[in-house]
Design a protein around this motif. Sequence first.
Motif, PDB file in Angstrom:
ATOM      1  N   ILE A 155      -7.401  13.160   1.405  1.00  0.00           N
ATOM      2  CA  ILE A 155      -7.732  12.120   1.657  1.00  0.00           C
ATOM      3  C   ILE A 155      -8.930  11.928   2.592  1.00  0.00           C
ATOM      4  O   ILE A 155      -9.768  10.874   2.334  1.00  0.00           O
ATOM      5  CB  ILE A 155      -6.588  11.476   2.278  1.00  0.00           C
ATOM      6  N   VAL A 156      -9.178  12.610   3.622  1.00  0.00           N
ATOM      7  CA  VAL A 156     -10.348  12.630   4.464  1.00  0.00           C
ATOM      8  C   VAL A 156     -11.434  12.771   3.642  1.00  0.00           C
ATOM      9  O   VAL A 156     -12.502  12.042   4.037  1.00  0.00           O
ATOM     10  CB  VAL A 156     -10.290  13.749   5.590  1.00  0.00           C
ATOM     11  N   THR A 157     -11.678  13.712   2.729  1.00  0.00           N
ATOM     12  CA  THR A 157     -12.627  14.101   1.744  1.00  0.00           C
ATOM     13  C   THR A 157     -13.032  12.954   0.994  1.00  0.00           C
ATOM     14  O   THR A 157     -14.028  12.409   0.740  1.00  0.00           O
ATOM     15  CB  THR A 157     -12.476  15.130   0.948  1.00  0.00           C
ATOM     16  N   LEU A 217     -14.163   6.625  11.121  1.00  0.00           N
ATOM     17  CA  LEU A 217     -15.272   7.550  10.842  1.00  0.00           C
ATOM     18  C   LEU A 217     -16.475   6.755  11.859  1.00  0.00           C
ATOM     19  O   LEU A 217     -16.595   5.373  12.023  1.00  0.00           O
ATOM     20  CB  LEU A 217     -15.774   7.339   9.645  1.00  0.00           C
ATOM     21  N   PRO A 218     -17.558   7.561  12.472  1.00  0.00           N
ATOM     22  CA  PRO A 218     -17.821   8.937  12.040  1.00  0.00           C
ATOM     23  C   PRO A 218     -16.900  10.124  12.871  1.00  0.00           C
ATOM     24  O   PRO A 218     -17.167  11.280  12.725  1.00  0.00           O
ATOM     25  CB  PRO A 218     -19.108   9.089  12.786  1.00  0.00           C
ATOM     26  N   THR A 219     -15.917   9.651  13.616  1.00  0.00           N
ATOM     27  CA  THR A 219     -15.071  10.576  14.244  1.00  0.00           C
ATOM     28  C   THR A 219     -14.049  10.784  13.019  1.00  0.00           C
ATOM     29  O   THR A 219     -13.251   9.986  12.450  1.00  0.00           O
ATOM     30  CB  THR A 219     -14.291   9.881  15.406  1.00  0.00           C
ATOM     31  N   LEU A 220     -13.532  12.342  13.178  1.00  0.00           N
ATOM     32  CA  LEU A 220     -12.844  12.750  12.065  1.00  0.00           C
ATOM     33  C   LEU A 220     -11.466  12.641  12.573  1.00  0.00           C
ATOM     34  O   LEU A 220     -11.117  13.556  13.578  1.00  0.00           O
ATOM     35  CB  LEU A 220     -13.326  14.106  11.494  1.00  0.00           C
ATOM     36  N   ALA A 277     -12.298   9.700   1.339  1.00  0.00           N
ATOM     37  CA  ALA A 277     -12.701   8.587   2.376  1.00  0.00           C
ATOM     38  C   ALA A 277     -14.375   8.877   2.620  1.00  0.00           C
ATOM     39  O   ALA A 277     -15.065   7.840   2.496  1.00  0.00           O
ATOM     40  CB  ALA A 277     -11.926   8.482   3.346  1.00  0.00           C
ATOM     41  N   ARG A 278     -14.529   9.997   3.140  1.00  0.00           N
ATOM     42  CA  ARG A 278     -15.965  10.359   3.384  1.00  0.00           C
ATOM     43  C   ARG A 278     -17.022  10.188   2.192  1.00  0.00           C
ATOM     44  O   ARG A 278     -18.107   9.600   2.304  1.00  0.00           O
ATOM     45  CB  ARG A 278     -16.019  11.710   4.115  1.00  0.00           C
ATOM     46  N   ARG A 279     -16.356  10.772   1.049  1.00  0.00           N
ATOM     47  CA  ARG A 279     -17.225  10.634  -0.018  1.00  0.00           C
ATOM     48  C   ARG A 279     -17.302   9.207  -0.544  1.00  0.00           C
ATOM     49  O   ARG A 279     -18.742   8.821  -0.667  1.00  0.00           O
ATOM     50  CB  ARG A 279     -16.638  11.378  -1.296  1.00  0.00           C
ATOM     51  N   ALA A 280     -16.442   8.540  -0.494  1.00  0.00           N
ATOM     52  CA  ALA A 280     -16.748   6.934  -0.759  1.00  0.00           C
ATOM     53  C   ALA A 280     -17.581   6.028  -0.060  1.00  0.00           C
ATOM     54  O   ALA A 280     -18.454   5.578  -0.645  1.00  0.00           O
ATOM     55  CB  ALA A 280     -15.152   6.301  -0.811  1.00  0.00           C
ATOM     56  N   LEU A 281     -17.381   6.386   1.241  1.00  0.00           N
ATOM     57  CA  LEU A 281     -18.283   5.756   2.070  1.00  0.00           C
ATOM     58  C   LEU A 281     -19.645   6.343   2.136  1.00  0.00           C
ATOM     59  O   LEU A 281     -20.650   5.469   2.052  1.00  0.00           O
ATOM     60  CB  LEU A 281     -17.965   5.998   3.902  1.00  0.00           C
ATOM     61  N   LEU A 316       0.978  -1.324  -0.091  1.00  0.00           N
ATOM     62  CA  LEU A 316       0.136  -0.016   0.074  1.00  0.00           C
ATOM     63  C   LEU A 316       0.996   1.153  -0.124  1.00  0.00           C
ATOM     64  O   LEU A 316       2.015   1.385   0.660  1.00  0.00           O
ATOM     65  CB  LEU A 316      -0.902   0.023   1.331  1.00  0.00           C
ATOM     66  N   THR A 317       0.320   2.393  -0.897  1.00  0.00           N
ATOM     67  CA  THR A 317       1.066   3.739  -0.681  1.00  0.00           C
ATOM     68  C   THR A 317       0.559   4.310   0.677  1.00  0.00           C
ATOM     69  O   THR A 317      -0.341   3.900   1.288  1.00  0.00           O
ATOM     70  CB  THR A 317       0.643   4.393  -1.793  1.00  0.00           C
ATOM     71  N   LEU A 318       1.306   5.420   0.890  1.00  0.00           N
ATOM     72  CA  LEU A 318       0.764   6.210   2.008  1.00  0.00           C
ATOM     73  C   LEU A 318      -0.503   6.928   2.037  1.00  0.00           C
ATOM     74  O   LEU A 318      -1.098   6.873   3.097  1.00  0.00           O
ATOM     75  CB  LEU A 318       1.932   7.485   2.340  1.00  0.00           C
ATOM     76  N   PRO A 319      -0.780   7.201   0.979  1.00  0.00           N
ATOM     77  CA  PRO A 319      -2.373   7.796   0.814  1.00  0.00           C
ATOM     78  C   PRO A 319      -3.174   6.320   0.895  1.00  0.00           C
ATOM     79  O   PRO A 319      -4.356   6.755   1.751  1.00  0.00           O
ATOM     80  CB  PRO A 319      -2.637   8.149  -0.746  1.00  0.00           C
ATOM     81  N   ASP A 320      -3.001   5.342   0.472  1.00  0.00           N
ATOM     82  CA  ASP A 320      -3.852   3.985   0.879  1.00  0.00           C
ATOM     83  C   ASP A 320      -3.941   4.004   2.286  1.00  0.00           C
ATOM     84  O   ASP A 320      -4.991   3.758   2.821  1.00  0.00           O
ATOM     85  CB  ASP A 320      -3.251   2.808   0.390  1.00  0.00           C
ATOM     86  N   VAL A 321      -2.628   3.814   3.117  1.00  0.00           N
ATOM     87  CA  VAL A 321      -2.672   3.558   4.350  1.00  0.00           C
ATOM     88  C   VAL A 321      -3.548   4.562   5.236  1.00  0.00           C
ATOM     89  O   VAL A 321      -4.498   4.423   6.156  1.00  0.00           O
ATOM     90  CB  VAL A 321      -1.328   3.532   5.143  1.00  0.00           C
ATOM     91  N   LEU A 322      -3.393   5.667   4.760  1.00  0.00           N
ATOM     92  CA  LEU A 322      -4.197   6.884   5.504  1.00  0.00           C
ATOM     93  C   LEU A 322      -5.639   6.779   5.237  1.00  0.00           C
ATOM     94  O   LEU A 322      -6.427   7.268   6.094  1.00  0.00           O
ATOM     95  CB  LEU A 322      -3.631   8.369   5.261  1.00  0.00           C
ATOM     96  N   ARG A 323      -6.134   6.431   3.989  1.00  0.00           N
ATOM     97  CA  ARG A 323      -7.458   6.422   3.832  1.00  0.00           C
ATOM     98  C   ARG A 323      -8.096   5.046   4.614  1.00  0.00           C
ATOM     99  O   ARG A 323      -9.206   5.432   4.970  1.00  0.00           O
ATOM    100  CB  ARG A 323      -7.640   5.858   2.325  1.00  0.00           C
ATOM    101  N   GLU A 324      -7.445   4.192   4.916  1.00  0.00           N
ATOM    102  CA  GLU A 324      -7.885   3.053   5.685  1.00  0.00           C
ATOM    103  C   GLU A 324      -8.025   3.641   7.131  1.00  0.00           C
ATOM    104  O   GLU A 324      -8.983   3.373   7.885  1.00  0.00           O
ATOM    105  CB  GLU A 324      -6.895   1.928   5.665  1.00  0.00           C
TER     106      GLU A 324
END
Length: 340
Positions: free
Chosen positions: A288-290, A254-257, A292-296, A240-248
């Motif tokens: 990345i936070v945005t 979530l729901p805590t940001l 992840a929230r959009r995908a979910l 996994l790349t760093l953005p991948d890890v952070l997305r997880e």
Amino acid sequence: MDAHPAHPSRLPVLGTVSAHVMVQVAGEHGVPQERCLEGTGIAPAVLADAKATIRLEQELALARNVMRELAHIPALGLVMASRYRLSVYGVLGWGMLCSPSVKDALTFAFRYLDLTYSCCGITSEEHDGELRVGISSARLPADVRGFFAERSLSATIRLLGDLISGDDWLIGVEMAGPRPPHACLYEDTFGVKVSFGRSMHAVRIDPDVLSEPMPLANRPMLDMIEDQCRQLLAQRRARLTLPDVLREHVLRRLPTLPSMSSAAAELGMSERTLRRRLAEEGSSFSAIVTEARRALAEELLLQGVPSLHVARQVGFAGPAAFTHAFKRWTGSSPREFAGR
């Protein structure tokens, strides 16, 4: 069987068998391998290596090439899925065969869903006297959603057919979108009525088959296979790349940001280092936070979860703020998105 909610945090690292199948089918229709692989970054040697992995975006690029070359073939996802017998799933397939019952086999499959070749979100729930397995392609780009949802639906039915004895376990099939001119292809292949115009693709199963014992059940072998699945999953996570890890990281909380400081602490680095490394990869923590929230949010809306509940699950205080953000992300309201 316990419900398994879809989650958009599926690993963006895949085995190559799925890509190999697409290239093989295209080749049978006269499309050279080089045209299939053009612009994907997948080398022929990688494609031929069953132990190799590719990125999700490479699988999508390959699918676009194959879809373009085989645009004249109706129900292309159905054609691709005809090659997805239990044996193509490797160690995961053996784990299902060695499980005590059909229910245990499905539970095993959901536990290691990231070892399958599906790019879609997959759910299961028992409702109104039947087991429903849902297929959602909401997290995929619009131009490939139909193909991958169709392929996952048909592959799921083939997999279940290899696991379950008899022919009357399949109650019905549901598909998103209007009834196409080639609808008879689906009904002839599945052998049951197919309902169109639904919110997502789904397989409806007689729950009585869940208690059926698996003829090759073997607990010691299952324990050994599960250890192999864990190792294989760990190997893929290591890619996994760093953005991948952070997305997880974000999706798990979530729901805590989560804050950048908490993410940096979990990764064992300073905020400054994390910010610099993300910038080097052309990303940022807020982006990345945005994402992840959009995908979910999209995944939950297409599952039929009410907008108010979705808002809470992706970290909004109320529906108004969520609706405003969702319109900014997608150009449509949550209600309009779910309706489409």
